[in-house]
Structures are given as C-alpha cells and as structure tokens.
Design an enzyme around this catalytic site. Sequence first.
Site, mmCIF file in Angstrom:
data_model
loop_
_atom_site.group_PDB
_atom_site.id
_atom_site.type_symbol
_atom_site.label_atom_id
_atom_site.label_comp_id
_atom_site.label_asym_id
_atom_site.label_seq_id
_atom_site.Cartn_x
_atom_site.Cartn_y
_atom_site.Cartn_z
ATOM 1 N N ASN A 216 0.757 -0.958 -0.160
ATOM 2 C CA ASN A 216 0.217 0.132 -0.079
ATOM 3 C C ASN A 216 1.032 1.566 0.457
ATOM 4 O O ASN A 216 1.373 1.234 1.328
ATOM 5 C CB ASN A 216 -0.815 -0.328 1.054
ATOM 6 C CG ASN A 216 -1.634 1.138 1.347
ATOM 7 O OD1 ASN A 216 -1.598 2.201 0.530
ATOM 8 N ND2 ASN A 216 -2.730 1.408 2.278
ATOM 9 N N LYS B 213 3.486 1.684 2.800
ATOM 10 C CA LYS B 213 2.923 -0.116 3.960
ATOM 11 C C LYS B 213 3.417 -1.161 3.366
ATOM 12 O O LYS B 213 2.790 -1.472 1.731
ATOM 13 C CB LYS B 213 1.966 0.420 5.056
ATOM 14 C CG LYS B 213 1.426 1.484 4.871
ATOM 15 C CD LYS B 213 -0.043 1.912 5.404
ATOM 16 C CE LYS B 213 -0.365 3.175 6.327
ATOM 17 N NZ LYS B 213 -1.925 3.404 6.415
ATOM 18 N N ARG C 163 -3.575 -1.430 -2.823
ATOM 19 C CA ARG C 163 -3.987 -1.424 -3.319
ATOM 20 C C ARG C 163 -4.227 0.444 -4.285
ATOM 21 O O ARG C 163 -2.780 0.645 -4.422
ATOM 22 C CB ARG C 163 -4.005 -0.040 -1.653
ATOM 23 C CG ARG C 163 -5.524 0.950 -1.327
ATOM 24 C CD ARG C 163 -4.537 2.119 -0.437
ATOM 25 N NE ARG C 163 -5.553 2.676 -0.626
ATOM 26 C CZ ARG C 163 -5.427 4.401 -0.017
ATOM 27 N NH1 ARG C 163 -4.434 4.089 0.668
ATOM 28 N NH2 ARG C 163 -6.608 5.045 -0.057
ATOM 29 N N HIS D 230 -11.878 5.342 -0.090
ATOM 30 C CA HIS D 230 -11.916 4.209 1.085
ATOM 31 C C HIS D 230 -12.469 3.058 0.946
ATOM 32 O O HIS D 230 -13.216 2.526 2.052
ATOM 33 C CB HIS D 230 -11.633 4.844 2.018
ATOM 34 C CG HIS D 230 -11.040 6.548 2.399
ATOM 35 N ND1 HIS D 230 -12.038 7.258 2.649
ATOM 36 C CD2 HIS D 230 -9.529 6.574 2.972
ATOM 37 C CE1 HIS D 230 -10.959 8.490 3.137
ATOM 38 N NE2 HIS D 230 -9.592 7.296 2.422
ATOM 39 N N GLY E 20 -9.021 9.393 8.159
ATOM 40 C CA GLY E 20 -7.316 9.448 8.464
ATOM 41 C C GLY E 20 -7.450 10.725 8.295
ATOM 42 O O GLY E 20 -8.098 12.134 8.299
ATOM 43 N N GLY F 250 -6.626 11.223 5.299
ATOM 44 C CA GLY F 250 -7.584 11.781 4.372
ATOM 45 C C GLY F 250 -9.422 11.018 4.600
ATOM 46 O O GLY F 250 -9.028 10.074 5.899
ATOM 47 N N ARG G 106 -6.750 19.026 2.593
ATOM 48 C CA ARG G 106 -7.669 19.502 1.966
ATOM 49 C C ARG G 106 -8.515 19.216 2.510
ATOM 50 O O ARG G 106 -9.207 19.439 3.544
ATOM 51 C CB ARG G 106 -7.951 17.340 1.173
ATOM 52 C CG ARG G 106 -6.577 16.757 0.422
ATOM 53 C CD ARG G 106 -7.034 15.601 -0.084
ATOM 54 N NE ARG G 106 -6.902 14.446 0.785
ATOM 55 C CZ ARG G 106 -7.161 12.873 0.463
ATOM 56 N NH1 ARG G 106 -7.808 12.712 0.021
ATOM 57 N NH2 ARG G 106 -5.810 12.189 1.294
ATOM 58 N N ARG H 57 -4.051 15.787 16.333
ATOM 59 C CA ARG H 57 -3.329 16.289 17.484
ATOM 60 C C ARG H 57 -2.605 17.529 17.880
ATOM 61 O O ARG H 57 -2.765 17.818 19.136
ATOM 62 C CB ARG H 57 -2.489 14.787 17.496
ATOM 63 C CG ARG H 57 -3.038 13.409 17.951
ATOM 64 C CD ARG H 57 -1.704 12.560 17.720
ATOM 65 N NE ARG H 57 -1.449 12.282 16.264
ATOM 66 C CZ ARG H 57 -0.272 11.229 15.924
ATOM 67 N NH1 ARG H 57 -0.478 10.273 16.644
ATOM 68 N NH2 ARG H 57 0.135 11.218 14.757
ATOM 69 N N GLY I 106 -10.584 7.923 13.900
ATOM 70 C CA GLY I 106 -11.938 7.701 14.313
ATOM 71 C C GLY I 106 -11.477 6.892 15.140
ATOM 72 O O GLY I 106 -12.155 7.046 16.714
ATOM 73 N N GLU J 296 -7.380 -2.152 5.396
ATOM 74 C CA GLU J 296 -7.779 -2.571 4.268
ATOM 75 C C GLU J 296 -6.378 -3.084 3.735
ATOM 76 O O GLU J 296 -7.198 -4.338 2.644
ATOM 77 C CB GLU J 296 -6.951 -0.640 3.569
ATOM 78 C CG GLU J 296 -7.868 0.080 3.948
ATOM 79 C CD GLU J 296 -7.771 0.813 3.645
ATOM 80 O OE1 GLU J 296 -6.168 1.836 4.322
ATOM 81 O OE2 GLU J 296 -8.025 2.315 3.730
HETATM 82 P P1 ADP Z 1 -3.715 8.006 6.032
HETATM 83 O O1 ADP Z 1 -4.067 6.096 5.844
HETATM 84 O O2 ADP Z 1 -5.732 8.456 5.525
HETATM 85 O O3 ADP Z 1 -2.608 8.391 6.191
HETATM 86 P P2 ADP Z 1 -4.522 7.422 9.142
HETATM 87 O O4 ADP Z 1 -5.523 7.019 9.113
HETATM 88 O O5 ADP Z 1 -3.598 6.669 9.181
HETATM 89 O O6 ADP Z 1 -4.161 8.604 7.855
HETATM 90 O O7 ADP Z 1 -4.881 8.916 10.280
HETATM 91 C C1 ADP Z 1 -3.834 9.516 10.129
HETATM 92 C C2 ADP Z 1 -4.286 10.799 11.305
HETATM 93 O O8 ADP Z 1 -5.212 10.052 12.198
HETATM 94 C C3 ADP Z 1 -2.773 11.806 11.805
HETATM 95 O O9 ADP Z 1 -2.979 12.991 10.688
HETATM 96 C C4 ADP Z 1 -3.943 11.946 13.307
HETATM 97 O O10 ADP Z 1 -4.462 13.341 12.580
HETATM 98 C C5 ADP Z 1 -4.560 11.123 13.231
HETATM 99 N N1 ADP Z 1 -3.919 10.303 14.421
HETATM 100 C C6 ADP Z 1 -3.431 9.543 14.661
HETATM 101 N N2 ADP Z 1 -3.489 8.563 15.856
HETATM 102 C C7 ADP Z 1 -4.008 9.974 16.589
HETATM 103 C C8 ADP Z 1 -4.533 10.022 17.714
HETATM 104 N N3 ADP Z 1 -4.051 9.166 19.112
HETATM 105 N N4 ADP Z 1 -5.366 11.311 18.355
HETATM 106 C C9 ADP Z 1 -5.329 11.697 17.899
HETATM 107 N N5 ADP Z 1 -5.485 11.959 16.367
HETATM 108 C C10 ADP Z 1 -4.619 10.522 15.496
#
Ligand code: ADP
Length: 393
Positions: free
Chosen positions: A9, A16, A94, A182, A211, A213, A242, A285, A330, A379
Amino acid sequence: MTDILLVVNAGSSSLKFQVYRLPTATSLAFAYGGQISGIGGLEPTFRVKAENGAILVDDAVPSIDAADLRLAQDLLLSWLRRKIDRAPIAVGHRIVHGGPRYAQSVILDDEVLGELETLAPLAPLHQHNNLAPVRVIRALWPHVRQVACFDTAFHKGHSQVVQRFAIPQYLHEQGIRRYGFHGLSYDYIAQRLRHDWPEVARGRVIVAHLGAGASACAMIDGRSVDSTMGFTALDGLPMSTRPGRLDPGVVLWMLKQGYTPEQVQHLLYNESGLKGLSGLSGDIRDLLASASGAAKLAVDYFIYRVAESLAGLCVASRGLDALVFTAGIGENSPVIRAGICEQLSWMGITIDAASNVADACCISASNSAIAVYVLATNEEVVIARQTLDRITE
Ligand code: ADP
C-alpha cells in the site's frame, strides 16, 4: 514450504506492506507487516511488527535513503528479499482509482496498468505512487502475479442519482461522476460487522473513515449506498490538507486570478483542510494540543462538517441504526468522536464517556437510539483476500 502473499500500500508519504502465509491454498495467516513512514521528510522510520505484536524492526532511516518513494521501495524490497527465501505467490496492491470500468479487483497486465496510469490526474496524491511498486516488483519477480484492489470498487452499486453530478450527460459519459473512495476500508468494516454483529450489519450503518484522508459511507445490509467523496479524493469531509466540499466557484476565482492549475492543485491537496484553517498543522493531535484560536477553529470546523455530512448520508441509508468510527482519528481521538456525536445528539445519539475515552468497541450509552462503534480498519487484509480470490479463480 508455505507460500506467502505480499500486500503493498504505497501512499503519499508512507509505504505499507504486509506478508501473509498461506497454510492452505485458500487460507491466509498474517505473518508480519509494517511501513516506511515519513518518506521525503526529515526523520523517516522503518517499522515491522510480527503477528504476535513483537517488534521485528524499529529503525530510524537516514533521510537520504528514503528521500522519495523509489528509494523507499528499494529499501523495503532489499529487506524483504533478505527475509523471504523465495518470491511470493502473488502481490496485491491498493490502487485508489479504478475509474468507471473496474467493479472488482483485477490481475495487473500491461493493458490494465496502462489504463490505470491514465486515471492518475483523478488522484494526483495517490495513483502514481500506488502503481510505482507494481513495475519495480515486476522487474524483480517477472512471473509473480500482481493484483490491483481498488478503493472505488466497493461503491460500484450506487444508484444513478447518487453517481451523477448535475452536469451534462456527455461529461458523465467521459467519466465525470461520483466514484467514492476508501472502499477497501469500508469493505473491511462491513465484513467485521457481518462477523461480529450480524444484526447491525443487516441494518442501516454509516461508517466515518477519519484519517489524514477522510470520508464517510452509508450502507444498507453491508452495501454502499452513498459516500461523501466524489470524482476525486478532494470532495466531502474536511481532511488533513484537503478542504473537502468546496464551492467550485472558488476554483474558478483562483483561475481567474491567475493561479495555474498546478498551483490550484497544490493548494487543494496540500495546503488546505486542517492545515489551511489552522495555519499550524494538518495533524489533529497538534491542533488539540494548541492554544491558538485558529487551531480551535479548525477542530470546530472538522467536527461540524463531519457531523453535517453524516446527517446528510442518513437520507441514503433511510435512517440510522449504527455509526462506526474508524481510521487514525476515528480510532484514536475520543475528543473528536465526542464532538461529532454531541453535534448529532438531536438524532438520539448518546455516548458513554468512559467507553469513549477507553476507545472501547462500542461507545454508545445504553439509552442511545443509535449504536456507536469504534473499529480499527484493516485495508491490507481485504487486499490479501481479494488477491487470493483473483489468483485462485
Ligand atoms: P491515512 O491512512 O489517510 O494516511 P490514517 O488513518 O493513518 O491516515 O490517520 C492519520 C491521522 O490520524 C493523522 O493525521 C492524525 O491526525 C490522526 N491520529 C493518529 N493517531 C491519533 C491520536 N492518537 N489522536 C488523534 N488523532 C490521531
């Protein structure tokens, strides 16, 4: 000797991977997986975990060795070649965009690869990166079958009304339509619900994949009926960098001001969303930890627009039985989940504060009209299963 299957991915700043063993021709057992993250950044890392959670690799990578995806791929593949004694039986990838044609995963040959390259303008942050490892792996193991698993495929059953934009038919025929993304994550959540809460799975469910995204998907009986993302991965919910839903007049205004299409693209994919609103960071965060008014505005905007979109999706699902939070924010941010649920309290959603803070699987209060779940997405396991299905049919 047990065959293995590799899942890749390749994202915008992370690569990943997961390795599965095949104890039988049709069963999959996760062996280990990890990622090179921070590609192109100052402090890239390479981490790998085994099935039992043991850390196999946790290394800082010299930034020069992961300055771009190509170098990160080289790093990962040379590590993998030392780790595995022969080529995998197949590699699943992916791929964000399957365009109008692909309603399910497909074996990657020259024709498919060429067609998927032409979709790159629809997903400039992702498509090229997703496809790059296909060619590298092909050069390394020319006889290994590779399978493209699409983020768009799960949404293929959307009605005409949901798929259309209110623009002339000839543009729709050229592929200008709402695809939704997604899908691999939503597919996983639908399967998990079917397995663990079959009653819930049969009902009306909205999944919020929050996330870097972010999008949300309305499902009835485990099938997608609408999603917040549209033609590209820009639409819908606000994201890390975005904007989400945006009046197209804003883009027209920029073009008339003399912004080039490349500048507009950069602004919309890299400089907007939480980062643009806060002027500080795209990581929620950082915003939650900041005392700045702009950071608070960004968080409030995110909560408000996500809640608004979730309520909007209830039209497609014809009401709501369960809400599921997944992906980085989430799964890990009680504050954001609580904010969204509070904004939706008029729907009868009430969460249990202690379960929410504990990231419990079910966080709704016993008197909540709608069940609320927090489920980790996966995923990669969906990609592994689809890959195995394609090579064994
Ligand atoms: P993607 O797969 O779209 O790159 P992820 O699902 O890995 O994204 O999510 C990444 C985002 O999750 C980060 O930008 C961060 O804002 C958020 N995140 C990760 N851990 C935490 C946490 N403990 N508390 C709040 N937000 C978090």
